[in-house]
Design a protein around this motif. Sequence first.
Motif, PDB file in Angstrom:
ATOM      1  N   UNK A  56       0.757  -1.536  -0.509  1.00  0.00           N
ATOM      2  CA  UNK A  56      -0.204   0.250  -0.332  1.00  0.00           C
ATOM      3  C   UNK A  56       0.856   1.143  -0.136  1.00  0.00           C
ATOM      4  N   UNK A  57      -0.005   2.645  -0.483  1.00  0.00           N
ATOM      5  CA  UNK A  57       1.232   3.998  -0.459  1.00  0.00           C
ATOM      6  C   UNK A  57       1.397   3.987   1.472  1.00  0.00           C
ATOM      7  N   UNK A  58       2.390   4.996   1.087  1.00  0.00           N
ATOM      8  CA  UNK A  58       2.596   5.358   2.748  1.00  0.00           C
ATOM      9  C   UNK A  58       2.065   5.618   3.611  1.00  0.00           C
ATOM     10  N   UNK A  59       0.702   6.635   3.261  1.00  0.00           N
ATOM     11  CA  UNK A  59      -0.420   7.188   3.545  1.00  0.00           C
ATOM     12  C   UNK A  59      -0.802   6.294   4.293  1.00  0.00           C
ATOM     13  N   UNK A  60      -1.564   5.201   3.753  1.00  0.00           N
ATOM     14  CA  UNK A  60      -2.517   4.512   4.120  1.00  0.00           C
ATOM     15  C   UNK A  60      -2.002   3.611   5.776  1.00  0.00           C
ATOM     16  N   UNK A  61      -0.959   4.081   5.753  1.00  0.00           N
ATOM     17  CA  UNK A  61      -0.394   3.765   7.078  1.00  0.00           C
ATOM     18  C   UNK A  61      -0.687   4.440   8.319  1.00  0.00           C
ATOM     19  N   UNK A  62      -0.318   5.345   8.032  1.00  0.00           N
ATOM     20  CA  UNK A  62      -0.695   6.919   9.276  1.00  0.00           C
ATOM     21  C   UNK A  62      -1.928   6.766  10.051  1.00  0.00           C
TER      22      UNK A  62
END
Length: 138
Positions: A56-62
Amino acid sequence: MYPFFSTVAFTHRVYNNQLQEELLPFGISVTQWALIRYLKDNGPATFSDVADYWQVEKPAITPIAQKLAAREMISILSGADKRQKIMCLSEKGEALHKTIMEATDPFLEELMEGISQEDRDAAATVLEKLIMNLKRRG
């Protein structure tokens, strides 16, 4: 051949829905549980580490990490580069992991009822090969 992929997708959806029901008493989502498990299994990790692993894209983890940090389940520390954030499981997160593992064991055992170890191993092998093939394409 296509029914195989439909079955995998359907199984994943039903499993996640039922797992979410199991997690309700703990007030966490399936994705929050996945992050706790990742950190327990792999140790401290950056947002990029998890994003790469989950594809997934990193911002999805935030938002997942922020919710767990707000509940003091994980700590988010700055790395050597101040832009890099490192997540690690807190004592509270460790305790929650243990509690959830104990609570979900009967659920997981019930799901595996009637499935031999040989069948489990064969299914895992097929799925691992499928993941490797998908990664090779991507």
